[in-house]
Scaffold this active site. Structure first.
Site, PDB file in Angstrom:
ATOM      1  N   LYS A  58       0.585  -1.141  -0.038  1.00  0.00           N
ATOM      2  CA  LYS A  58      -0.008  -0.056   0.016  1.00  0.00           C
ATOM      3  C   LYS A  58       0.876   1.276  -0.004  1.00  0.00           C
ATOM      4  O   LYS A  58       0.494   2.272  -0.260  1.00  0.00           O
ATOM      5  CB  LYS A  58      -0.833  -0.067   1.218  1.00  0.00           C
ATOM      6  CG  LYS A  58      -2.023  -1.148   1.085  1.00  0.00           C
ATOM      7  CD  LYS A  58      -2.883  -0.523   0.227  1.00  0.00           C
ATOM      8  CE  LYS A  58      -4.138  -1.694  -0.140  1.00  0.00           C
ATOM      9  NZ  LYS A  58      -5.400  -0.859  -0.855  1.00  0.00           N
ATOM     10  N   SER A 285      -4.296 -12.242   3.640  1.00  0.00           N
ATOM     11  CA  SER A 285      -4.640 -12.109   2.320  1.00  0.00           C
ATOM     12  C   SER A 285      -3.258 -12.865   1.472  1.00  0.00           C
ATOM     13  O   SER A 285      -3.619 -13.201   0.102  1.00  0.00           O
ATOM     14  CB  SER A 285      -4.562 -10.505   1.917  1.00  0.00           C
ATOM     15  OG  SER A 285      -3.535  -9.849   2.029  1.00  0.00           O
TER      16      SER A 285
HETATM   17  C1  LIG Z   1      -3.888  -6.949   3.720  1.00  0.00           C
HETATM   18  C2  LIG Z   1      -4.380  -6.464   2.566  1.00  0.00           C
HETATM   19  N1  LIG Z   1      -4.375  -7.602   1.526  1.00  0.00           N
HETATM   20  C3  LIG Z   1      -5.103  -7.091   0.410  1.00  0.00           C
HETATM   21  C4  LIG Z   1      -5.598  -5.771   0.334  1.00  0.00           C
HETATM   22  C5  LIG Z   1      -6.025  -5.530  -1.246  1.00  0.00           C
HETATM   23  O1  LIG Z   1      -5.287  -4.661  -1.761  1.00  0.00           O
HETATM   24  P1  LIG Z   1      -6.015  -3.804  -2.955  1.00  0.00           P
HETATM   25  O2  LIG Z   1      -6.771  -2.563  -2.335  1.00  0.00           O
HETATM   26  O3  LIG Z   1      -5.009  -3.011  -3.871  1.00  0.00           O
HETATM   27  O4  LIG Z   1      -7.037  -4.519  -3.636  1.00  0.00           O
HETATM   28  C6  LIG Z   1      -5.541  -5.027   1.121  1.00  0.00           C
HETATM   29  C7  LIG Z   1      -6.101  -3.683   0.762  1.00  0.00           C
HETATM   30  O5  LIG Z   1      -6.186  -2.858   1.726  1.00  0.00           O
HETATM   31  C8  LIG Z   1      -4.783  -5.218   2.415  1.00  0.00           C
HETATM   32  O6  LIG Z   1      -4.749  -4.279   3.349  1.00  0.00           O
END
Ligand SMILES: Cc1ncc(COP(=O)(O)O)c(C=O)c1O
Length: 327
Positions: A58, A285
């Protein structure tokens, strides 16, 4: 006799002195899985995004959301307060960018997300509003309540709402990851797999990869209990940062080939296996990403290269039940 003089040249592998800490964003390693891929012909490469300064990809989008708005003349450090709602990763990244650049930052988040992330934000000077969740879970009513609180904060004069779900600069920032993947693999990628929150990562990387070759497949990933992209109902789950109960506006049907649905328990097991068997210490994730990448590898059966991000560091989940408790 051979005399080896100390080198005065900067080794190509070292970065020169940076202008600011912002330059430590990106340029992350890409490593192959060694054990989880046993018996598969495919190569799965994991982009270790926890090497970014706040331990998450991020950082890339937070920098882009701030710098693109600066380029348009919409914000200035001494005058603007930035406002955002976040599961914690974007908030941590914005806190970092705002600390370096000297912006005030107000964040709306929830106790459904890990304490480490909230404390990262306050430690770097952000003001944080915590919206209480039901039982620490991401329920369908949570995001509307958080968004409502943010909208009210954003009405104040001198505020700029980065609005990550609707802000195209989010995906623009993640294109840097796509360019790095092409450079690191010499352009030899067959598939990219990414779980979806705002879809900034999946769409930013997809744009770059598909511009390089239409043959590269992109898969988006979501949990089975809230598989909205696949046409399911919004529901409850515990994978932070993804599947917030609606199809994110940045998700472009032209830029992905299929949505893959994963079981949360299996994603958690995969995160634990990544730590123990691969030394890749990352969050839930990331477990979902690798689980889905393994499925793509198995179903294809061939000698292909699949890339997926290790979204963030396992250190962000120490207070949760993702990894075993010792004390
Ligand atoms: C831990 C985590 N995994 C995956 C994502 C997904 O990323 P994106 O917002 O670019 O789809 C986020 C988004 O906040 C996240 O915080």
């Amino acid at each position: 006799m051979t005399v080896v003089e100390p080198s005065t040249q900067t080794s190509p592998g070292y970065r020169p002195v940076a202008d600011t800490a912002l330059q430590s964003i990106g340029n992350t390693p890409l490593v192959p899985l060694q054990r989880l891929t046993a018996g598969l012909r495919a190569r799965i490469l994991v982009k270790l995004e926890y090497f970014n300064p706040t331990g998450s990809y991020k950082d890339r989008m937070a920098l882009a959301m701030v710098e693109e708005a600066e380029k348009r003349g919409e914000i200035r450090p001494a005058e603007t307060t930035i406002v955002e709602y976040t599961g914690g990763s974007t908030g941590s990244s914005l806190s970092f960018v705002c600390a370096v650049k000297g912006y005030q930052l107000r964040i709306v988040t929830s106790d459904a997300f890990s304490e480490e992330k909230i404390r990262t934000m306050t430690s770097m000077g952000a003001e944080v509003v915590v919206v209480r969740s039901v039982g620490g879970k991401i329920t369908p009513d949570l995001m509307p309540r958080i968004i409502d609180r943010t909208r009210r904060l954003a009405e104040a004069d001198g505020t700029y709402w980065t609005d990550q779900f609707n802000n195209k600069d989010n995906a623009v920032g993640q294109r840097t990851m796509g360019r790095e993947i092409l450079a690191q693999t010499g352009g030899s990628v067959d598939a990219f797999v990414a779980s979806v929150g705002t879809a900034g990562c999946a769409m930013g990387v997809a744009r770059v990869l598909k511009d390089h070759s239409k043959e590269i497949k992109v898969y988006v990933v979501e949990p089975s209990t809230s598989a909205v992209i696949s046409g399911g109902e919004p529901g409850t789950h515990g994978i932070e940062g993804i599947a917030l109960g609606f199809a994110p506006p940045l998700l472009d049907r032209e830029l992905y080939d299929a949505a893959l649905v994963v079981d949360e328990g299996e994603a958690r097991d995969t995160a634990r296996r990544l730590a123990v068997e691969e030394g890749i210490f990352a969050g839930t994730s990331t477990g979902a990403n690798v689980l889905a990448a393994l499925r793509v590898a198995r179903e294809h059966g061939g000698d292909i290269t699949i890339v997926t991000p290790a979204v963030d560091s396992g250190l962000k989940y120490i207070s949760t039940d993702l990894f075993p408790r010792v004390l």
